[in-house]
Write an enzyme that holds these catalytic residues in place. Structure first.
Site, PDB file in Angstrom:
ATOM      1  N   GLY A  26      21.969  71.013  60.921  1.00 39.09           N
ATOM      2  CA  GLY A  26      20.727  71.256  60.275  1.00 39.09           C
ATOM      3  C   GLY A  26      19.676  71.416  61.137  1.00 39.09           C
ATOM      4  O   GLY A  26      19.887  71.317  62.274  1.00 39.09           O
ATOM      5  N   SER A  43      18.199  73.381  69.744  1.00 37.22           N
ATOM      6  CA  SER A  43      19.708  73.934  69.268  1.00 37.22           C
ATOM      7  C   SER A  43      20.760  72.549  69.746  1.00 37.22           C
ATOM      8  O   SER A  43      20.657  72.232  71.155  1.00 37.22           O
ATOM      9  CB  SER A  43      19.898  74.910  70.137  1.00 37.22           C
ATOM     10  OG  SER A  43      21.269  75.196  69.603  1.00 37.22           O
ATOM     11  N   GLY A  44      21.529  72.095  68.879  1.00 39.64           N
ATOM     12  CA  GLY A  44      22.427  71.263  69.114  1.00 39.64           C
ATOM     13  C   GLY A  44      21.990  69.697  69.757  1.00 39.64           C
ATOM     14  O   GLY A  44      23.134  69.385  70.786  1.00 39.64           O
ATOM     15  N   GLU A  74      18.791  78.991  64.257  1.00 42.53           N
ATOM     16  CA  GLU A  74      18.429  79.389  62.847  1.00 42.53           C
ATOM     17  C   GLU A  74      16.772  79.872  63.064  1.00 42.53           C
ATOM     18  O   GLU A  74      16.140  79.620  62.078  1.00 42.53           O
ATOM     19  CB  GLU A  74      18.758  78.602  61.725  1.00 42.53           C
ATOM     20  CG  GLU A  74      20.214  78.219  61.484  1.00 42.53           C
ATOM     21  CD  GLU A  74      21.025  79.581  61.107  1.00 42.53           C
ATOM     22  OE1 GLU A  74      20.442  80.480  61.141  1.00 42.53           O
ATOM     23  OE2 GLU A  74      22.008  79.303  60.935  1.00 42.53           O
ATOM     24  N   HIS A  93      16.319  72.520  56.889  1.00 43.32           N
ATOM     25  CA  HIS A  93      17.414  73.134  56.373  1.00 43.32           C
ATOM     26  C   HIS A  93      18.730  72.076  56.882  1.00 43.32           C
ATOM     27  O   HIS A  93      18.753  71.552  57.885  1.00 43.32           O
ATOM     28  CB  HIS A  93      17.856  74.520  57.406  1.00 43.32           C
ATOM     29  CG  HIS A  93      19.471  74.944  57.628  1.00 43.32           C
ATOM     30  ND1 HIS A  93      20.011  74.999  56.392  1.00 43.32           N
ATOM     31  CD2 HIS A  93      20.345  74.860  58.578  1.00 43.32           C
ATOM     32  CE1 HIS A  93      21.279  75.530  56.862  1.00 43.32           C
ATOM     33  NE2 HIS A  93      21.293  75.411  58.213  1.00 43.32           N
ATOM     34  N   HIS A  95      22.867  70.263  55.475  1.00 37.84           N
ATOM     35  CA  HIS A  95      24.269  70.731  54.848  1.00 37.84           C
ATOM     36  C   HIS A  95      24.759  69.496  53.979  1.00 37.84           C
ATOM     37  O   HIS A  95      25.626  68.898  54.019  1.00 37.84           O
ATOM     38  CB  HIS A  95      25.112  70.970  55.840  1.00 37.84           C
ATOM     39  CG  HIS A  95      25.025  72.066  56.899  1.00 37.84           C
ATOM     40  ND1 HIS A  95      25.456  72.182  58.125  1.00 37.84           N
ATOM     41  CD2 HIS A  95      23.894  72.875  57.027  1.00 37.84           C
ATOM     42  CE1 HIS A  95      25.006  73.142  58.894  1.00 37.84           C
ATOM     43  NE2 HIS A  95      23.983  73.561  58.081  1.00 37.84           N
TER      44      HIS A  95
HETATM   45 ZN   LIG Z   1      23.172  75.275  59.183  1.00 33.37          ZN
END
Ligand SMILES: [Zn+2]
Length: 214
Positions: A26, A43-44, A74, A93, A95
């Site tokens: 997310g 990121s990550g 994203e 965003h 999941h």
């Molecule tokens: Zn995602």
């Protein structure tokens, strides 16, 4: 002045504690419309240990102006939403499990209860499949958001848009709640009562203009 970087850091922890995501999945962003800047999760990186210095800041056309961390893969999806929808102030965003069930089968989630009608602005559509991080995914997501302030990404997750970060979290929470109800209703072999379009519009308007203390 609002501290957008702290808001992103706090929101990452909130997304974990509210069970909206696990691990580093997310991503979250907030736009500062006055200065044309977007604050994103990197990121990550684990949400629990993020600090304000980890938060990249981009212009609305995607130039990094602050920070050394790579922004979420994203980023095009987040920037695309701000560039296409003036009301958007923050994007979450995620999941989460119940919504993911519908995302994996590509089934839209209707507004089946009053909470959904009050917080989600229309039926939640599932965007066509595209690879994570791709421009195509951003485009499909923007198309699906024409219908409501949230959408599903096929086989991937949800995108929830708010006027501010608290609003985006309300959208994310109510979407996941509605998905759980809808799954259980369908599992019983039942069909939810259909709310009338005018009642949905009335409830959404009421909550956003007259409800509460302000
Ligand atoms: Zn995602």
């Amino acid at each position: 002045m609002q501290n957008f970087k702290s808001q992103i850091v706090e929101s990452g922890k909130r997304m974990l504690s509210e069970g909206l995501t696990v691990a580093t999945w997310g991503n979250i962003s907030i736009v500062d419309r006055e200065n044309g800047l977007v604050y994103l999760t990197p990121s990550g990186m684990p949400y629990a240990s993020l600090t304000t210095s980890d938060i990249p800041v981009l212009t609305l056309d995607g130039k990094v102006v602050e920070g050394t961390r790579k922004p979420t893969i994203e980023k095009d999806l987040h920037l695309g939403i701000y560039n296409n929808y003036d009301y958007a102030g923050a994007v979450v965003h995620t999941h989460p499990k119940w919504s993911m069930i519908f995302a994996t089968i590509g089934k839209d989630i209707p507004l089946i209860c009053d909470e959904a009608a009050q917080i989600l602005s229309g039926e939640v559509k599932c965007a066509h499949y595209a690879l994570p991080g791709s421009k195509e995914l951003a485009n499909e997501c923007i198309k699906a958001l024409k219908n409501a302030n949230a959408c599903l990404l096929q086989s991937h997750g949800t995108v929830c848009v708010g006027r501010n970060i608290d609003d985006a979290f309300s959208v994310a929470t109510v979407l996941e709640y509605t998905a759980e109800l809808y799954y259980k209703i369908l599992s019983m072999g039942e069909k939810p009562h259909e709310l009338k379009k005018e009642d949905i519009e009335y409830m959404y308007e009421f909550v956003h203009t007259k409800y509460g203390q302000k």
